[in-house]
Scaffold this motif. Structure first.
Motif, PDB file in Angstrom:
ATOM      1  N   ARG A 154       0.839  -1.215   0.000  1.00 42.57           N
ATOM      2  CA  ARG A 154       0.000   0.000   0.000  1.00 42.57           C
ATOM      3  C   ARG A 154       0.864   1.251   0.000  1.00 42.57           C
ATOM      4  N   ALA A 155       1.923   1.240   0.787  1.00 37.07           N
ATOM      5  CA  ALA A 155       2.802   2.414   0.845  1.00 37.07           C
ATOM      6  C   ALA A 155       3.483   2.649  -0.499  1.00 37.07           C
ATOM      7  N   THR A 156       3.850   1.567  -1.177  1.00 37.86           N
ATOM      8  CA  THR A 156       4.514   1.699  -2.471  1.00 37.86           C
ATOM      9  C   THR A 156       3.562   2.247  -3.521  1.00 37.86           C
ATOM     10  N   ILE A 157       2.308   1.843  -3.473  1.00 42.47           N
ATOM     11  CA  ILE A 157       1.307   2.440  -4.365  1.00 42.47           C
ATOM     12  C   ILE A 157       1.243   3.947  -4.132  1.00 42.47           C
ATOM     13  N   GLY A 158       1.281   4.337  -2.858  1.00 42.77           N
ATOM     14  CA  GLY A 158       1.304   5.757  -2.539  1.00 42.77           C
ATOM     15  C   GLY A 158       2.548   6.452  -3.050  1.00 42.77           C
ATOM     16  N   ASP A 159       3.682   5.760  -3.022  1.00 41.87           N
ATOM     17  CA  ASP A 159       4.929   6.353  -3.515  1.00 41.87           C
ATOM     18  C   ASP A 159       4.886   6.548  -5.038  1.00 41.87           C
ATOM     19  N   VAL A 211      -0.071  -4.318 -10.103  1.00 43.32           N
ATOM     20  CA  VAL A 211       0.079  -3.446 -11.265  1.00 43.32           C
ATOM     21  C   VAL A 211      -1.201  -2.652 -11.505  1.00 43.32           C
ATOM     22  N   VAL A 212      -2.331  -3.330 -11.457  1.00 42.80           N
ATOM     23  CA  VAL A 212      -3.612  -2.646 -11.677  1.00 42.80           C
ATOM     24  C   VAL A 212      -3.811  -1.548 -10.643  1.00 42.80           C
ATOM     25  N   GLU A 213      -3.511  -1.834  -9.382  1.00 44.72           N
ATOM     26  CA  GLU A 213      -3.736  -0.836  -8.335  1.00 44.72           C
ATOM     27  C   GLU A 213      -2.788   0.351  -8.477  1.00 44.72           C
ATOM     28  N   VAL A 214      -1.542   0.111  -8.879  1.00 47.32           N
ATOM     29  CA  VAL A 214      -0.610   1.217  -9.101  1.00 47.32           C
ATOM     30  C   VAL A 214      -1.095   2.097 -10.245  1.00 47.32           C
ATOM     31  N   VAL A 215      -1.454   1.469 -11.363  1.00 46.95           N
ATOM     32  CA  VAL A 215      -1.877   2.245 -12.530  1.00 46.95           C
ATOM     33  C   VAL A 215      -3.170   2.999 -12.235  1.00 46.95           C
ATOM     34  N   GLU A 216      -4.106   2.359 -11.571  1.00 46.37           N
ATOM     35  CA  GLU A 216      -5.351   3.045 -11.205  1.00 46.37           C
ATOM     36  C   GLU A 216      -5.066   4.264 -10.342  1.00 46.37           C
ATOM     37  N   ALA A 217      -4.176   4.125  -9.361  1.00 37.75           N
ATOM     38  CA  ALA A 217      -3.876   5.230  -8.450  1.00 37.75           C
ATOM     39  C   ALA A 217      -3.179   6.374  -9.181  1.00 37.75           C
TER      40      ALA A 217
END
Length: 376
Positions: A154-159, A211-217
């Motif tokens: 989760r933190a990496t998605i935020g980064d 990957v999907v969650e990173v791109v969506e964010a």
């Protein structure tokens, strides 16, 4: 999307999001290891990219979204104010030269070393990179990475999201999320590097989730029209093996299709059945890089500068074509290919990675070459 029966000229204009591109040649992201201390881009990097601003689009080199994501020495970042200001030098120089520039965001995952980042690398599973890794003191043994917790995911998605905002703040026209070539996001996709048993491992649906969650964010933060994604089906570099690529990559594209991203960038693309299937599934702009994953980096640039391969992948359905090494040696590659002028060769006396201006900003353009010939 290109109609394969009427593939456009490489030198025809194209549209990418809100941008009009003057041609369909893309300079892809290529690490050259010339950032200053603290991962700060330099005026020399600004000069290098500005020299190549005639490309339809520049995707600037991989930049880390956080400290633990650093891969190799002298790689830039995009998570501090100093890095943002350094990248602004680059984007201003490219824009002043009439170009357009996206910035690639890359987290190395297990491709990292404490000697470079000061931290133990993070990865989907505690599986070390095979072989060796480049460190500030030379070739080092890759450490066993620490398996990411759900909180760290989760933190990496935020980064990634913060890095995308920083890229826009630095003046970039958009960002490319790097999920290719064996780095962190690719490690979550691959069965050889992802042995998790939680919601981010096992099934195809679980392995594509990160990957999907990173791109969506990222798309939600800066707009889908400013967000691209790079994938590399079939690339075995950095210990990547995937026994279900023909299922996983279509599933990933189907999950991302509703977002309306700026583009999909396929590295090491070839007119294979999988490429054709991904082209059918992807209704947006498709950038294809027609390099051979088995080719050595020292291989010579083709005599035609890559024009034949570029036209071939356009005919196979790509909208834009990314050529790597030809852009390293030819700041004016677009004009050379358009006019049929000879192309510069890579300078074999200098390394591709690290160093100063030599072999970086001193490749001649056509006017310089003509002048030198006349003087001689």
């Amino acid at each position: 999307m290109t109609n394969q029966a009427t593939a456009p000229s490489l030198f025809a204009p194209a549209r990418l999001g809100a941008m009009e591109l003057p041609n369909r040649l893309v300079m892809p992201p290529m690490s050259r290891n010339r950032a200053a201390a603290g991962g700060v881009p330099t005026p020399l990097m600004a000069e290098y990219y500005a020299q190549r601003a005639s490309a339809g689009l520049i995707v600037a080199e991989a930049s880390s979204p956080n400290q633990v994501g650093y891969t190799y020495p002298d790689i830039p970042g995009i998570f501090t104010d100093a890095q943002v200001e350094g990248w602004r030098l680059v984007t201003d120089a490219v824009h002043d030269a009439g170009g357009r520039v996206f910035l690639q965001i890359e987290h190395g995952g297990r491709i990292g070393h404490p000697e470079t980042s000061g931290l133990i690398p993070l990865a989907p599973s505690p599986i070390a990179l095979p072989g060796y890794i480049h460190t500030p003191s030379g070739h080092g043994e890759p450490p066993v990475p620490r398996e990411m917790s759900t909180a760290e995911i989760r933190a990496t998605i935020g980064d990634f999201t913060a890095a995308a905002r920083n890229a826009i703040r630095a003046g970039a026209d958009g960002v490319e999320v790097h999920a290719a070539n064996g780095y962190l996001l690719n490690q979550f996709l691959a069965t050889s590097t992802n042995h998790r048993t939680d919601a981010y491992g096992g099934t195809v649906a679980n392995r594509i989730r990160f990957v999907v969650e990173v791109v969506e964010a990222v798309a939600a933060a800066i707009g889908p029209e400013r967000t691209g994604l790079r994938l590399s089906p079939g690339n075995p570099h950095n210990g990547i093996a995937m026994d279900d690529a023909d299922v996983l990559f279509p599933a990933l594209l189907e999950a991302l299709a509703p977002l309306g991203l700026a583009y999909l960038h396929l590295a090491y693309a070839a007119p294979t059945p999988l490429f054709a299937r991904l082209r059918r599934l992807w209704h947006g702009v498709l950038i294809a890089n027609p390099s051979d994953p088995e080719a050595a980096e020292s291989d010579p640039i083709p005599a035609d500068g890559g024009l034949g391969a570029a036209n071939g992948i356009l005919d196979a359905g790509a909208d834009l074509v990314a050529l790597g090494r030809p852009f390293i040696a030819n700041p004016d590659l677009v004009e050379r290919l358009r006019t049929g002028a000879p192309v510069n060769r890579l300078r074999g006396d200098l390394p591709l990675y690290g160093g100063g201006a030599a072999g970086y900003t001193d490749y001649p353009v056509l006017e310089d070459a003509d002048t030198r010939s006349a003087v001689a």
